[in-house]
Scaffold this motif. Sequence first.
Motif, mmCIF file in Angstrom:
data_model
loop_
_atom_site.group_PDB
_atom_site.id
_atom_site.type_symbol
_atom_site.label_atom_id
_atom_site.label_comp_id
_atom_site.label_asym_id
_atom_site.label_seq_id
_atom_site.Cartn_x
_atom_site.Cartn_y
_atom_site.Cartn_z
ATOM 1 N N TYR A 737 69.286 -36.379 7.286
ATOM 2 C CA TYR A 737 70.606 -36.961 7.055
ATOM 3 C C TYR A 737 70.785 -37.394 5.613
ATOM 4 C CZ TYR A 737 70.989 -37.168 12.116
ATOM 5 O OH TYR A 737 71.039 -36.830 13.442
ATOM 6 N N MET A 738 72.033 -37.359 5.194
ATOM 7 C CA MET A 738 72.418 -37.948 3.919
ATOM 8 C C MET A 738 73.156 -39.247 4.202
ATOM 9 S SD MET A 738 74.733 -36.384 0.779
ATOM 10 C CE MET A 738 73.437 -35.278 0.239
ATOM 11 N N ILE A 739 72.792 -40.283 3.463
ATOM 12 C CA ILE A 739 73.464 -41.585 3.564
ATOM 13 C C ILE A 739 74.374 -41.700 2.349
ATOM 14 C CG2 ILE A 739 73.127 -44.069 3.720
ATOM 15 C CD1 ILE A 739 70.296 -43.486 4.762
ATOM 16 N N LEU A 740 75.666 -41.871 2.565
ATOM 17 C CA LEU A 740 76.628 -41.816 1.468
ATOM 18 C C LEU A 740 77.752 -42.824 1.678
ATOM 19 C CD1 LEU A 740 78.628 -38.474 1.957
ATOM 20 C CD2 LEU A 740 77.391 -39.648 3.738
ATOM 21 N N PRO A 741 78.417 -43.244 0.603
ATOM 22 C CA PRO A 741 79.496 -44.235 0.716
ATOM 23 C C PRO A 741 80.757 -43.616 1.303
ATOM 24 C CG PRO A 741 79.241 -43.521 -1.554
ATOM 25 C CD PRO A 741 78.130 -42.881 -0.793
ATOM 26 N N VAL A 742 81.476 -44.385 2.069
ATOM 27 C CA VAL A 742 82.715 -43.915 2.689
ATOM 28 C C VAL A 742 83.769 -45.023 2.636
ATOM 29 C CG1 VAL A 742 81.608 -42.252 4.234
ATOM 30 C CG2 VAL A 742 81.881 -44.624 4.972
ATOM 31 N N ASP A 743 85.020 -44.592 2.818
ATOM 32 C CA ASP A 743 86.196 -45.453 3.046
ATOM 33 C C ASP A 743 86.633 -46.225 1.797
ATOM 34 O OD1 ASP A 743 86.107 -44.511 5.630
ATOM 35 O OD2 ASP A 743 85.024 -46.270 6.393
ATOM 36 N N ARG A 744 85.782 -47.030 1.223
ATOM 37 C CA ARG A 744 86.199 -47.830 0.076
ATOM 38 C C ARG A 744 85.021 -48.095 -0.846
ATOM 39 N NH1 ARG A 744 84.539 -53.071 0.555
ATOM 40 N NH2 ARG A 744 83.789 -53.717 2.621
ATOM 41 N N ILE A 745 85.325 -48.491 -2.081
ATOM 42 C CA ILE A 745 84.304 -48.806 -3.079
ATOM 43 C C ILE A 745 84.314 -50.309 -3.314
ATOM 44 C CG2 ILE A 745 83.517 -48.432 -5.437
ATOM 45 C CD1 ILE A 745 84.936 -45.765 -5.414
ATOM 46 N N PRO A 746 83.200 -51.003 -3.085
ATOM 47 C CA PRO A 746 83.159 -52.444 -3.372
ATOM 48 C C PRO A 746 83.447 -52.733 -4.835
ATOM 49 C CG PRO A 746 81.288 -51.771 -2.031
ATOM 50 C CD PRO A 746 81.961 -50.512 -2.477
ATOM 51 N N ALA A 747 83.923 -53.926 -5.101
ATOM 52 C CA ALA A 747 84.353 -54.269 -6.455
ATOM 53 C C ALA A 747 83.207 -54.248 -7.451
ATOM 54 C CB ALA A 747 85.014 -55.650 -6.443
ATOM 55 N N ASP A 748 82.002 -54.637 -7.036
ATOM 56 C CA ASP A 748 80.880 -54.719 -7.968
ATOM 57 C C ASP A 748 79.952 -53.518 -7.872
ATOM 58 O OD1 ASP A 748 80.125 -55.341 -5.413
ATOM 59 O OD2 ASP A 748 78.748 -56.962 -5.982
ATOM 60 N N SER A 749 80.403 -52.406 -7.283
ATOM 61 C CA SER A 749 79.564 -51.227 -7.125
ATOM 62 C C SER A 749 79.671 -50.329 -8.349
ATOM 63 C CB SER A 749 79.981 -50.442 -5.875
ATOM 64 O OG SER A 749 79.260 -49.225 -5.779
ATOM 65 N N HIS A 750 78.574 -49.602 -8.643
ATOM 66 C CA HIS A 750 78.586 -48.652 -9.753
ATOM 67 C C HIS A 750 79.191 -47.311 -9.337
ATOM 68 C CE1 HIS A 750 74.938 -47.381 -7.599
ATOM 69 N NE2 HIS A 750 75.180 -46.194 -8.122
ATOM 70 N N PHE A 751 79.409 -47.130 -8.040
ATOM 71 C CA PHE A 751 79.994 -45.881 -7.554
ATOM 72 C C PHE A 751 81.477 -45.835 -7.924
ATOM 73 C CE2 PHE A 751 81.589 -42.847 -4.423
ATOM 74 C CZ PHE A 751 80.608 -41.865 -4.476
ATOM 75 N N THR A 752 81.945 -44.665 -8.369
ATOM 76 C CA THR A 752 83.331 -44.501 -8.803
ATOM 77 C C THR A 752 83.968 -43.339 -8.058
ATOM 78 O OG1 THR A 752 82.716 -42.999 -10.604
ATOM 79 C CG2 THR A 752 82.727 -45.364 -11.097
ATOM 80 N N THR A 753 85.280 -43.235 -8.178
ATOM 81 C CA THR A 753 85.979 -42.107 -7.557
ATOM 82 C C THR A 753 85.596 -40.780 -8.208
ATOM 83 O OG1 THR A 753 87.864 -42.524 -9.031
ATOM 84 C CG2 THR A 753 87.923 -43.530 -6.829
ATOM 85 N N ASP A 754 85.249 -40.823 -9.493
ATOM 86 C CA ASP A 754 84.788 -39.594 -10.142
ATOM 87 C C ASP A 754 83.473 -39.119 -9.528
ATOM 88 O OD1 ASP A 754 86.944 -39.490 -11.852
ATOM 89 O OD2 ASP A 754 85.958 -40.641 -13.436
ATOM 90 N N LYS A 755 82.576 -40.064 -9.255
ATOM 91 C CA LYS A 755 81.334 -39.689 -8.582
ATOM 92 C C LYS A 755 81.611 -39.213 -7.158
ATOM 93 C CE LYS A 755 78.080 -42.589 -11.162
ATOM 94 N NZ LYS A 755 77.009 -43.605 -11.057
ATOM 95 N N GLY A 756 82.574 -39.825 -6.509
ATOM 96 C CA GLY A 756 82.938 -39.384 -5.172
ATOM 97 C C GLY A 756 83.467 -37.959 -5.160
ATOM 98 N N ARG A 757 84.174 -37.582 -6.201
ATOM 99 C CA ARG A 757 84.650 -36.201 -6.299
ATOM 100 C C ARG A 757 83.488 -35.230 -6.403
ATOM 101 N NH1 ARG A 757 86.403 -32.625 -10.437
ATOM 102 N NH2 ARG A 757 88.118 -31.279 -9.742
ATOM 103 N N THR A 758 82.478 -35.569 -7.236
ATOM 104 C CA THR A 758 81.298 -34.704 -7.357
ATOM 105 C C THR A 758 80.506 -34.659 -6.062
ATOM 106 O OG1 THR A 758 81.145 -35.274 -9.710
ATOM 107 C CG2 THR A 758 79.211 -34.275 -8.698
ATOM 108 N N LEU A 759 80.296 -35.819 -5.445
ATOM 109 C CA LEU A 759 79.526 -35.871 -4.206
ATOM 110 C C LEU A 759 80.216 -35.083 -3.100
ATOM 111 C CD1 LEU A 759 77.126 -36.942 -2.602
ATOM 112 C CD2 LEU A 759 78.414 -39.064 -2.210
ATOM 113 N N GLY A 760 81.536 -35.185 -3.017
ATOM 114 C CA GLY A 760 82.264 -34.443 -2.002
ATOM 115 C C GLY A 760 82.174 -32.937 -2.213
ATOM 116 N N ALA A 761 82.323 -32.487 -3.458
ATOM 117 C CA ALA A 761 82.229 -31.049 -3.729
ATOM 118 C C ALA A 761 80.831 -30.528 -3.433
ATOM 119 C CB ALA A 761 82.616 -30.777 -5.183
ATOM 120 N N PHE A 762 79.816 -31.316 -3.756
ATOM 121 C CA PHE A 762 78.434 -30.919 -3.459
ATOM 122 C C PHE A 762 78.219 -30.816 -1.950
ATOM 123 C CE2 PHE A 762 73.915 -32.461 -2.903
ATOM 124 C CZ PHE A 762 73.344 -31.231 -3.195
#
Length: 944
Positions: A737-762
């Motif tokens: 399994y892959m464990i990945l962020p979903v639904d929303r990005i916490p305010a203090d997280s380093h994850f961004t929508t740009d990274k979400g675009r790459t992760l989704g395409a991958f």
Amino acid sequence: MSAPTEIPAQAAAQPPATTLPVRLPAPPGGERPRRVLGARRAADTYAVLGAVAGSLGLTAVLFNYLTPLSGPLGFVLTAWALFLLLYGLLVAQDENGLAVRDRLAAAVIHSLAGLVLTALAIVVGYTLYKGWSALPHGNFYTQDMGRASSLTPLSVGGVTHALVGTLEQIATALLITVPLGVSCAVFLTEVPGGYARFVRTIVEAMTALPSILAGLFVWAVILILHQQQSGFAAGCALSVMMLPIIIRASDVVLRLVPASLKEASYALGSSRLRTVWQVVLPTARSGLATAVILGTARGVGETSPVLLTAGYSKVMNADLFHGAQTSLPLLVFTLVRLPSERQIARGFGAAAVLLVVVATLFVIARVLGGRGSGQLTKRQQRRREAASAATARRFRTPPAAAPAALSVLPQSKDPQVRRRLRSFLHRGAALLAALLVLTAGLLVGGTPPARAAGSGYVPISGAGSTWSSNAMDAWTSDVLANGMRVNFSATGSSDGRAKYKNRAVDFAVSEIPYGITDQGVPDNAPDDPFAYMPIVAGGTSFMYNLTIKGHRVTNLRLSGDVIAKIFTGVIAKWNDPAIKADNPGLALPPVPIVPVVRSDGSGTTAQLTTWMSQREEPVWDAFCTKTKHTQPPCGVTSFYPTTSKFIALNGSTGVSGFVSQQHNAGSITYVEYSYAKLTGFPVVKMLNADHYYVEPTPYNVAVALTKAQINPNLTQNLSGVYDNPDPRAYPLSSYSYMILPVDRIPADSHFTTDKGRTLGAFAYYFLCKGQSEAPDLGYSPLPKNLVVAALAVVGRIPGVQKQNIALSGCDNPTFSANGDGSNRLAQLAPYPSPCDKQGATAECSTGTGGATRTSTEVSGTKAPSAAPTGTGDSSAVGADPVQVGGSATGGDGGDVSADPVSIAATSGSGLQHSLMALAGVLLGSVVILPPVVARRAARRKGEN
């Protein structure tokens, strides 16, 4: 008070006398000619050759006939000791005791020097030999590993990214350590006192600092500052290790500077700073260069601090301050542990490049600082002559008025003061310029990483499972062509989950979910919203290394009860009756079983212990109690309990690499089927619920997982898989399994929508096109229902650019042509051969795993036939063809009478006696003849 003693007048008048040595008369027959110390006589050569031949002959007699000694190491040590003994006896024929001791000491020193050179030659030669297939390719020096996987040819991929990373990290470390190290050494030498002694003690203690602690220190700082891994962090970690080495070596060198030089400088009116700068440091320049070389050697080969602070990346990253960056040692460490021969060749090729880099740095350091004090180059001599001529002209001509540009300087009458001020102004300007350049570099490096040209994708990083790392490696290489940079570190499932929970990575890969209590410690889920997504299926196989009379066994069969007893230490010999019952056609040797287990937190361990806790609970609980791992019921664990008879290693590459070594015969481990296939080693055929022995091929895994129950969060319940009644089902089949962020990005997280675009395409890629590569890698593709469920999870990633995937174009081997959702791979799975049925009169001889082309001959079969050749009448079965040097009876297909690991010693006794006699004559000749010949040669020379 006594009166002074009077000197007689006659004695006072005599001149002082000088005592001269008396020349002894010449001995009878003339003076004995003096011996030239550096000359070599014939007797010296004869003594060496005679001692070598005699030691080899005597050692061969001892090892083969007179004693039970064996082994190459023992042979070499015995021969060396006998050489010294014989050499001393032969030298004593012509020399006195002092010369004998001198020759023996020289022999020992030369032997040790030869040992060091031999070890160096073996290391360099073996590295070049293993990496030679990769070194001739030009792409090896111009490409990175972005598009190279275990299946790609050597014409793709290279070490450019690791070479750049190594140079940048070492340069960063040197920029930090050289000024600080030399300055601290100057302080310790020039400013003695209590504080200097305290600093010296701390420095000496830091020289023994483990490299992992330096990495952990910098990694903790990264976490505290909410930063990511980078090459600059790796350079800082390396500097922590290099700094005490440079300080200690520089301190020793600076102490050797003669005090008279410093006293002369002080007598001429120089300050302490100028004395250090112009006298002490130039005098110790050669030694300081050696100190820098020692510090560089300490840091250039490190892997653990670089892995912690810089991570691992397959692609070029010249940005020192952002993103994962690979060094050559880390690349070597990663590639040589992979099961693919091509990746191993690339790893040894990278090691050869590292040797060249170290040699180049050594040469540069020697050129810059190799000259001793007072030795000037031709350029320095010309500059010194020009300076002397300028000084002479200055003394001949009156001083001119000061230039207008220097009007800001104080108008002192002392020209020495003006030169000091001018030099200080120039150095200050140079330092200010350097600071401006460094600040500009930091500002440029501090900008966010740029997107890939024309792609819009930013780099992402992940960590976790080694079980599925071969698939992840292939997929990350594939998507690089689309501009996606995905850095995945196969550090183990438990480590991946921990890093994801600590926000150190963007995603994790694991075979087990959060929430499991391991050794009383709960693995709680992160607070950030996340989801599980299946990525690939496979079988946990049992890779082994077993030989009979030098022939590798490739068709071993084991039941679940035997497997559990092997990995709990109950069964300790390969010829145990329980193993014989599963393999009636093999004459198994009485060698110890060496279970090799994971030392790190592993999803593979969790898969195995889940099965044992549900199907072999009494054996598993007894083992946990014995090892004091936890109280029964033992349940699931990611950290396998061990005993002194077990070998515990890190990662799937570690355990599979140990088993694949030729000298580790008798070992067995649990690992994903992909590693055994790519390594070329066999796996155990495991007994399933229908009493067939099967291996974890992609077909058999697909069949077994038709009984898996998928939970609402897409995790798995494998109870039905263990008892799947299909004769083709492999019991230890599962998903990763892959464990990945979903639904929303916490305010203090380093994850961004740009990274979400790459992760989704991958994710879109490996859920569709990537599944077609799974069978070639040793995995089983996901069935249609899990692909559909996983695609729904991808749509929940923040920032994902949703795609309408046409499943018909995915080329997934499990998708049926009519689209009914059935598993086509399971439908096409071949049924096992009747010879793999439990209780069959003859077992199959064909190989398994990565050794399918190597058959093992068994009683009742003729290799390489896959079908049994016996007809059911075991009395017709002849002697075991594997046996050597003994009689066998084949009346009932049972055990043969000869020991399968022994060879008869009675055959050829006449030849052995002849060889013993010849060895005795040879030994006597090499011991007696050399001194006789040497004496005759010396006598003839004296007569002439």
